[in-house]
Scaffold this active site. Sequence first.
Site, mmCIF file in Angstrom:
data_model
loop_
_atom_site.group_PDB
_atom_site.id
_atom_site.type_symbol
_atom_site.label_atom_id
_atom_site.label_comp_id
_atom_site.label_asym_id
_atom_site.label_seq_id
_atom_site.Cartn_x
_atom_site.Cartn_y
_atom_site.Cartn_z
ATOM 1 N N ARG A 57 -26.854 24.142 -35.719
ATOM 2 C CA ARG A 57 -25.904 23.030 -35.523
ATOM 3 C C ARG A 57 -25.076 23.228 -34.253
ATOM 4 O O ARG A 57 -24.539 22.276 -33.686
ATOM 5 C CB ARG A 57 -25.002 22.851 -36.763
ATOM 6 C CG ARG A 57 -23.974 21.745 -36.597
ATOM 7 C CD ARG A 57 -23.464 21.200 -37.940
ATOM 8 N NE ARG A 57 -23.023 22.220 -38.848
ATOM 9 C CZ ARG A 57 -21.855 22.856 -38.769
ATOM 10 N NH1 ARG A 57 -20.986 22.577 -37.829
ATOM 11 N NH2 ARG A 57 -21.538 23.790 -39.662
ATOM 12 N N TYR A 111 -26.596 -3.667 -28.223
ATOM 13 C CA TYR A 111 -27.403 -3.524 -29.430
ATOM 14 C C TYR A 111 -26.496 -3.813 -30.639
ATOM 15 O O TYR A 111 -25.336 -3.361 -30.670
ATOM 16 C CB TYR A 111 -27.974 -2.112 -29.463
ATOM 17 C CG TYR A 111 -28.668 -1.745 -30.731
ATOM 18 C CD1 TYR A 111 -29.684 -2.544 -31.250
ATOM 19 C CD2 TYR A 111 -28.343 -0.590 -31.418
ATOM 20 C CE1 TYR A 111 -30.331 -2.204 -32.427
ATOM 21 C CE2 TYR A 111 -28.992 -0.233 -32.583
ATOM 22 C CZ TYR A 111 -29.971 -1.050 -33.086
ATOM 23 O OH TYR A 111 -30.604 -0.706 -34.246
ATOM 24 N N ASP A 184 -25.271 2.673 -21.812
ATOM 25 C CA ASP A 184 -26.457 2.908 -22.635
ATOM 26 C C ASP A 184 -27.667 2.600 -21.747
ATOM 27 O O ASP A 184 -27.915 1.449 -21.386
ATOM 28 C CB ASP A 184 -26.412 1.985 -23.864
ATOM 29 C CG ASP A 184 -27.590 2.209 -24.817
ATOM 30 O OD1 ASP A 184 -28.637 2.699 -24.346
ATOM 31 O OD2 ASP A 184 -27.459 1.879 -26.003
ATOM 32 N N LYS A 209 -36.793 5.536 -28.218
ATOM 33 C CA LYS A 209 -37.501 4.482 -27.488
ATOM 34 C C LYS A 209 -38.366 5.090 -26.373
ATOM 35 O O LYS A 209 -39.272 5.839 -26.668
ATOM 36 C CB LYS A 209 -36.479 3.468 -26.954
ATOM 37 C CG LYS A 209 -35.445 3.042 -28.002
ATOM 38 C CD LYS A 209 -36.104 2.268 -29.119
ATOM 39 C CE LYS A 209 -35.171 1.577 -30.069
ATOM 40 N NZ LYS A 209 -34.590 2.320 -31.138
HETATM 41 N N1 PLP Z 1 -29.197 1.546 -27.973
HETATM 42 C C1 PLP Z 1 -30.116 0.572 -27.829
HETATM 43 C C2 PLP Z 1 -30.101 -0.245 -26.575
HETATM 44 C C3 PLP Z 1 -31.049 0.316 -28.843
HETATM 45 O O1 PLP Z 1 -31.931 -0.692 -28.707
HETATM 46 C C4 PLP Z 1 -31.005 1.112 -30.022
HETATM 47 C C5 PLP Z 1 -31.959 0.876 -31.124
HETATM 48 O O2 PLP Z 1 -32.728 -0.053 -31.130
HETATM 49 C C6 PLP Z 1 -30.034 2.107 -30.134
HETATM 50 C C7 PLP Z 1 -29.161 2.318 -29.084
HETATM 51 C C8 PLP Z 1 -29.937 2.964 -31.363
HETATM 52 O O3 PLP Z 1 -30.922 3.936 -31.357
HETATM 53 P P1 PLP Z 1 -31.455 4.673 -32.677
HETATM 54 O O4 PLP Z 1 -32.232 3.673 -33.451
HETATM 55 O O5 PLP Z 1 -32.247 5.814 -32.122
HETATM 56 O O6 PLP Z 1 -30.245 5.130 -33.432
#
Ligand code: PLP
Length: 378
Positions: A57, A111, A184, A209
């Site tokens: 951790r 998101y 992001d 992704k």
């Molecule tokens: N940021 C974006 C732009 C996303 O499209 C997503 C998920 O689709 C996330 C963050 C969250 O990622 P996770 O599903 O790995 O928690």
Amino acid sequence: MKRDITTKLVHAGERRPLPEALPVATPIYASATFTYNSMAEIDQVFGGEKQGFIYTRYGNPTIAALEEAVREIEEGAFACAYATGMAAIHAALIASDLKAGSTVLASQDLYGATTGLLNNVLANFGVKTVHVDFNDLETVRGKARELRPQVLIAETISNPLLKVCDIERSAAIAHENGARLIIDNTFATPYLRQPLKLGADIVVHSATKYLGGHADTMGGIVVSRDDMDGLALVSVMKLVGGVLGVWDAHEILRGLKTLAVRMDRQCDNARALAGYLKEHERVGRVHYPGLGALVSIELRDDTKEAAFRFMDALQLIVRSTSLGDVFTSVLHPATASHRDILPARRAEWGIVDGLVRISVGIEKIDDIIADIDQALSV
Ligand code: PLP
């Protein structure tokens, strides 16, 4: 010393010194803890006087290899991996010193779960979020002066309308007002954009992704421009505990190796697909910023039924609640990624019922277009 078989079963073969040869790929260190020859050494590692690992951790060699890789690629000072992209976004926000009374100035094109984290979870702890359109930077500047936010947060390419953020100007607005800019970078990846070099303070990724790229793992990573933010990120990792699993770290590290070739192919395919869709009579509007491997379309028949009919008719393309994989996939934002956003707000933000987001894969473009062509005519 002679030992009983029950004892041997527990210890036999373990903790052998490492061979001198270096493995060419980072092994999966599936070990929760690490031991040393003496308590004095353990004490030194705990105290930071000696480099080493103590407890997964707090850090682990496989996870550290991934963190170092992404830190180097994003050209940051520090990187910290988490169990998912959402855990990473949460860590980035918490590490930015948000407390009761703080304000976050957030892009309206985030998101859905990021919006939910801000408006539902952090709001309960007294953090206020105001959403603005980051394509209108004069309004962003005005709101930043008025509200004095602690943090500005946006996506390099927004989800699902694929608006491109002007990171340099957003960073200038954040810094004029004493705020941090969190970007992001999931949709663009560091192959297409390196936000820290453009002035962002913290970059987050859903590694689930493009970084992983094969729909077989979940993870998140945060990279900071500043070492102090790095210390705060480690603290969130240790105390909140949303650490990345070692197997996932291995998969994502492997995914990174082909990111450039996958992105080259996926971006070429997306460009060709957007060109085809712009001419299609059943498609009212194509969202494609000329950057990245996502294309969103608004069907002329702007209804959920029409969107579902098109998606159900696809034979090759996968209906999947994700993006950035080697295969082409589709998602219906209004009922998936943005399902929990109030319908009125979705409408205000342009996330209409006939909107379908296409994540373009590495298949032969002719096959992708042929599948979409037959599904649009159903
Ligand atoms: N940021 C974006 C732009 C996303 O499209 C997503 C998920 O689709 C996330 C963050 C969250 O990622 P996770 O599903 O790995 O928690």
